[in-house]
Scaffold this active site. Sequence first.
Site, PDB file in Angstrom:
ATOM      1  CE  LYS A  85      -3.744   0.159   2.473  1.00  0.00           C
ATOM      2  NZ  LYS A  85      -4.843  -0.087   3.550  1.00  0.00           N
TER       3      LYS A  85
HETATM    4  C1  E4P Z   1      -7.615   1.272   3.681  1.00  0.00           C
HETATM    5  O1  E4P Z   1      -6.955   1.460   2.775  1.00  0.00           O
HETATM    6  C2  E4P Z   1      -7.849   2.381   4.967  1.00  0.00           C
HETATM    7  O2  E4P Z   1      -6.400   2.156   5.818  1.00  0.00           O
HETATM    8  C3  E4P Z   1      -8.813   2.044   5.974  1.00  0.00           C
HETATM    9  O3  E4P Z   1      -9.932   1.076   5.331  1.00  0.00           O
HETATM   10  C4  E4P Z   1      -9.389   3.381   6.661  1.00  0.00           C
HETATM   11  O4  E4P Z   1     -10.368   3.078   7.358  1.00  0.00           O
HETATM   12  P1  E4P Z   1     -10.695   4.254   8.511  1.00  0.00           P
HETATM   13  O5  E4P Z   1     -10.989   5.375   7.858  1.00  0.00           O
HETATM   14  O6  E4P Z   1     -11.983   3.531   9.134  1.00  0.00           O
HETATM   15  O7  E4P Z   1      -9.724   4.305   9.453  1.00  0.00           O
END
Ligand code: E4P
Length: 220
Positions: A85
């Site tokens: 990521k």
């Molecule tokens: C995914 O890439 C994100 O890191 C994640 O879904 C963020 O979620 P949140 O907004 O609930 O922290």
Amino acid sequence: MELYLDTSDVAAVKRLARIFPLAGVTTNPSIVAAGKTPVEVLLPQLYDALDGKGRLFAQVMANTAEGMVADAHKLRAIIPDLVVKVPVTAEGLAAIKCLKAEGIPTLGTAVYGAGQGLLSALAGAEYVAPYVNRVDAQGGDGIQTVNDLQRLLSLHAPGAKVLAASFKTPRQALECLLAGCESITLPLDVAQQFIAAPAVDAAIAKFEQDWQTAFGRTSI
Ligand code: E4P
């Protein structure tokens, strides 16, 4: 479609892998930090919890393209087929291009706008993760962002997939799937809400009560 859990809770992944058709597990730095288990220990545990059949996602921590590429190599040394990521910043886009050239799959993350997400796909990201609830929380329209991104990718980067993320309700997730998203990642509480509605328990209790009244038992 691909369904992922957004968590670092190994026991929960084991439990839910029995119930859901899981494609794998996504994490981000906050999710990993919450569990306090370092990635070199956590990622193999998550991999085992999926019986070695799911895809894992973990995020780089560096802010420069060179640092992100080095982080990607460290993460892939732990799990060789991990998807890396990368936040979609200017440096992140440069890192995604380098990693694509090396054949390392990436996900463009921290996506708050459809144009931002499209750029990561054009740079070579396999997945693009729009933050649905966070966009809503800052006064935008998360589902509209997903709709726009989904259309942009199908027109201009058909090899990339939206992996919709950041959910607080099952409805938000369903709206993304209705918009055509091929993949979503759910936090544990939202995943469990799909099957743990109080009305479901009440309906089953009523079936048992009716059966008991008629036949004096609750079994067939
Ligand atoms: C995914 O890439 C994100 O890191 C994640 O879904 C963020 O979620 P949140 O907004 O609930 O922290």
